[in-house]
Write a protein that holds these residues in place. Sequence first.
Motif, PDB file in Angstrom:
ATOM      1  N   UNK A   1       0.838  -1.208   0.000  1.00 47.38           N
ATOM      2  CA  UNK A   1       0.000   0.000   0.000  1.00 47.38           C
ATOM      3  C   UNK A   1       0.873   1.259   0.000  1.00 47.38           C
ATOM      4  N   UNK A   2       1.932   1.260   0.794  1.00 44.02           N
ATOM      5  CA  UNK A   2       2.851   2.402   0.812  1.00 44.02           C
ATOM      6  C   UNK A   2       3.525   2.584  -0.548  1.00 44.02           C
ATOM      7  N   UNK A   3       3.868   1.470  -1.193  1.00 46.79           N
ATOM      8  CA  UNK A   3       4.475   1.538  -2.536  1.00 46.79           C
ATOM      9  C   UNK A   3       3.511   2.181  -3.513  1.00 46.79           C
ATOM     10  N   UNK A   4       2.238   1.825  -3.417  1.00 46.85           N
ATOM     11  CA  UNK A   4       1.240   2.419  -4.311  1.00 46.85           C
ATOM     12  C   UNK A   4       1.068   3.911  -4.049  1.00 46.85           C
ATOM     13  N   UNK A   5       1.196   4.331  -2.820  1.00 48.93           N
ATOM     14  CA  UNK A   5       1.091   5.767  -2.516  1.00 48.93           C
ATOM     15  C   UNK A   5       2.221   6.538  -3.190  1.00 48.93           C
ATOM     16  N   UNK A   6       3.455   6.012  -3.116  1.00 50.40           N
ATOM     17  CA  UNK A   6       4.572   6.667  -3.806  1.00 50.40           C
ATOM     18  C   UNK A   6       4.399   6.603  -5.315  1.00 50.40           C
ATOM     19  N   UNK A   7       3.923   5.473  -5.797  1.00 50.72           N
ATOM     20  CA  UNK A   7       3.683   5.327  -7.230  1.00 50.72           C
ATOM     21  C   UNK A   7       2.651   6.343  -7.708  1.00 50.72           C
ATOM     22  N   UNK A   8       1.607   6.543  -6.922  1.00 49.90           N
ATOM     23  CA  UNK A   8       0.585   7.530  -7.280  1.00 49.90           C
ATOM     24  C   UNK A   8       1.154   8.945  -7.315  1.00 49.90           C
ATOM     25  N   UNK A   9       2.068   9.262  -6.408  1.00 51.57           N
ATOM     26  CA  UNK A   9       2.716  10.583  -6.435  1.00 51.57           C
ATOM     27  C   UNK A   9       3.498  10.767  -7.733  1.00 51.57           C
ATOM     28  N   UNK A  10       4.249   9.745  -8.106  1.00 52.70           N
ATOM     29  CA  UNK A  10       5.025   9.815  -9.347  1.00 52.70           C
ATOM     30  C   UNK A  10       4.108   9.949 -10.554  1.00 52.70           C
TER      31      UNK A  10
END
Length: 111
Positions: A45-54
């Motif tokens: 979930x944390x990885x997806x949050x960073x991915x969404x920022x990018x």
Amino acid sequence: MSEVRNIEMEIFEIISNGGNAKSTAYEALSKAHEGNFAEADQLVEAAHQDLNKAHKTQTQLIQAEINGDKFEKSLLMIHAQDHLMTSISEISLIEQMIKMLKRIDELEKRA
């Protein structure tokens, strides 16, 4: 000149957030290998949050270009796009690997 610098900062945001996402996803995979699936899920979930920022930053750059903002395409921009695409692909694969590890864990517990 400040506009060029702003674009460069946005490009670095794509690289940084995409890299963080991929790194966190690999950490999640390690946790899954240890059998710590709850922590693995949190890390995904944390990885997806960073991915969404990018992805959000990428979308802003694309919209700016569509709206007529002109900026020079650079090797750095190409690198950012490649970095983001690779992160998306690897995270998708890692998610599938974690699902398989969960299934293997369930099957081993039944045996």
